[in-house]
Design an enzyme around this catalytic site. Structure first.
Site, PDB file in Angstrom:
ATOM      1  N   HIS A   1      -2.374  -2.308  -9.800  1.00  0.00           N
ATOM      2  CA  HIS A   1      -3.344  -1.703  -8.887  1.00  0.00           C
ATOM      3  C   HIS A   1      -4.604  -2.548  -8.884  1.00  0.00           C
ATOM      4  CE1 HIS A   1      -5.816   1.330  -6.935  1.00  0.00           C
ATOM      5  NE2 HIS A   1      -4.683   1.872  -6.564  1.00  0.00           N
TER       6      HIS A   1
ATOM      7  N   HIS B   1       0.873  -1.190   0.000  1.00  0.00           N
ATOM      8  CA  HIS B   1       0.000   0.000   0.000  1.00  0.00           C
ATOM      9  C   HIS B   1       0.908   1.238   0.000  1.00  0.00           C
ATOM     10  CE1 HIS B   1      -3.506   2.335   0.578  1.00  0.00           C
ATOM     11  NE2 HIS B   1      -3.792   2.092   1.841  1.00  0.00           N
TER      12      HIS B   1
ATOM     13  N   ASP C   1       2.792   5.397  -6.810  1.00  0.00           N
ATOM     14  CA  ASP C   1       4.038   5.281  -6.058  1.00  0.00           C
ATOM     15  C   ASP C   1       5.273   5.171  -6.940  1.00  0.00           C
ATOM     16  OD1 ASP C   1       2.963   5.378  -3.491  1.00  0.00           O
ATOM     17  OD2 ASP C   1       2.251   3.332  -3.695  1.00  0.00           O
TER      18      ASP C   1
END
Ligand code: CMC
Length: 438
Positions: free
Chosen positions: A307, A268, A363
């Site tokens: 994702h 995460h 990210d």
């Protein structure tokens, strides 16, 4: 018009059931009537990791994962990133509408005037080991803050709730920066109310001997965009934790500590830190093909890729990539960027990633920007948690105001032993199937 119902035939009994369909969903509780006998518990759904279960109705954030769309309260993320400020977006998430001038002034004043933390909280931070991970300090300090604000337990009092929201949004950058300063053994730098939310955070992080810290406007703006992009993302793992803890009517400081703990994980919010570690491990552009080969062989995952919801380019990653170039104008280019670009290029052409619809996520590039801005690796998850605080709080308020919600309590499919007699120690043998990790 066709009926908005689903007809289910239970082949075990031959019985048929009509179940209403609302907003493209059926209620799991409507399945409970499907039984094989009067004493049967009734049918349940089995959905580990909530792959196809809506846990709430929400009006905060919309994502179309196939098209790569992200909107807060209906406003496209790229428009907000381009034109808004983080505090304005936080207001939008929490209140449902963009603030007018007076509302924004009042909101900004309230956040700016709650940035200090009780001096005793500094002692909590001082108690951590010199090399404590700042995210651990961040989570623990949030939990500790709940003891400083016992009034926060009055969660159904709207005025009281508003106060805690001001406190939390205001104090998370202070806690984050203090955790960082403790980590490097530097005196704490106190909040400066003349600066913006982001500028003040940079001041608390990086101020040294100057009497007045002046943030670089490009870096301050980059932080604004990053904060906006990270502010909310509907029912992700940490938001689900926030709602789950909040459903027990826990105070928001404790609930936020729990949400931050969920965010910490490498799958995460910890992924941005892992991306940088991965890029460093790869080391140079020529090593990228070999690394991708190992990913495809299942040795490890490509961090910052894939994702649960986006099966297209993450719209946040697209905006972040642009910001990276602006930051590099000031800081100079990070050589890791070339490795990242090559990794992205190869992965986007490779059948393994194409077939599984794996694209760079938020990210993938954020860590490179943070590093260029002199944030150490282990601050990256904390940098995610600061702006996500407004999203967590918006989701928490929505939960408290939703009459459909109750304490979160999933069911299970029990496959273990049923009633058996206790075996005295002397008569026990270790069954071969017993898990060593149990
Ligand atoms: N590298 C290589 N293969 C991957 C990756 C990856 N990063 N992500 C998924 N896959 C493969 C996976 O092995 C599986 O292949 P197969 O069908 O052959 O078994 C397939 O793609 C589907 O993966 P999954 O694990 O079922 O997908 P998921 O929806 O459960 O996981 C994810 C989503 C984000 C946890 C995962 O893509 C992942 O681990 N990514 C790396 C960590 C990361 O970047 N996380 C940040 C997410 S975005 C920000 C946030 O949420 O905080």
């Amino acid at each position: 018009m066709s009926a908005e119902t689903l007809t289910i035939t239970d082949n075990r009994t031959g019985k048929q059931y009509d179940v209403p369909i609302e907003n493209g969903t059926i209620k799991a509780m409507d399945l409970r009537q499907i039984k094989t006998a009067e004493d049967d518990f009734g049918l349940m759904t089995y959905d580990p990791a909530f792959m196809n279960t809506a846990s709430c109705k929400s009006r905060i954030t919309f994502i179309d994962g196939d098209k790569g769309i992200l909107e807060y309260r209906g406003y496209p993320i790229d428009q907000l990133a381009e034109q808004s400020s983080y505090l304005e977006v936080a207001y939008l998430l929490l209140h449902g509408e963009l603030p007018n001038e007076t509302q924004l002034r009042e909101w900004t004043w309230n956040i700016t005037h709650h940035t200090f933390i009780n001096e005793n909280i500094k002692k909590v931070i001082d108690g951590f080991h010199y090399n404590a991970h700042p995210m651990g300090m961040f989570e623990a300090t949030l939990g500790a803050l709940s003891t400083f604000y016992p009034d926060a337990k009055d969660i159904f009092n709207v005025e009281c709730r508003r106060k805690q929201i001001h406190r939390l949004i205001a104090k998370v950058p202070t806690i984050a920066a203090f955790a960082f300063r403790h980590r490097i053994g530097m005196q704490y730098s106190y909040p400066d109310n003349d600066l913006s939310y982001e500028g003040n955070f940079l001041n608390m992080m990086f101020k040294t001997t100057e009497s007045k810290y002046e943030p670089d406007p490009v870096l301050e703006h980059a932080l604004t965009v990053l904060f906006i992009l990270h502010a909310d993302h509907e029912q992700n793992c940490s938001t689900n934790a926030m709602r789950s803890i909040g459903s027990a009517q826990t105070d928001p400081f404790s609930a936020l500590g729990g949400a931050a703990a969920a965010l910490y994980g490498p799958l995460h919010g910890g992924a941005n830190e892992m991306v940088l570690r991965m890029l460093k491990e790869i080391g140079s552009v020529d090593k990228v093909p070999d690394y991708v080969k190992r990913v495809k062989a299942g040795e490890f995952r490509l961090m910052g890729f894939g994702h649960r919801v986006y099966k297209n380019y993450d719209p946040r990653a697209r905006i972040i990539k642009q910001v990276a170039y602006e930051v590099f104008e000031v800081t100079g280019k990070d050589p890791l960027l070339d490795i990242a670009l090559e990794l992205e290029r190869i992965a986007l052409e490779d059948e393994y990633f194409v077939k599984r619809k794996l694209y760079p996520n938020v990210d993938f590039y954020s860590g490179i920007i943070y590093q260029a801005m002199s944030f150490p690796l282990d601050m990256f998850p904390v940098l995610f948690a600061i702006p996500r605080t407004s999203g967590w709080l918006a989701q928490w308020v929505e939960l408290l105001e939703d009459s459909d919600q109750k304490i979160a309590r999933p069911r299970q499919v029990y496959l273990g032993y049923r009633t058996r007699d206790y075996v005295p120690l002397a008569n026990r043998e270790l069954p071969e199937t017993q898990s060593a990790g149990a």
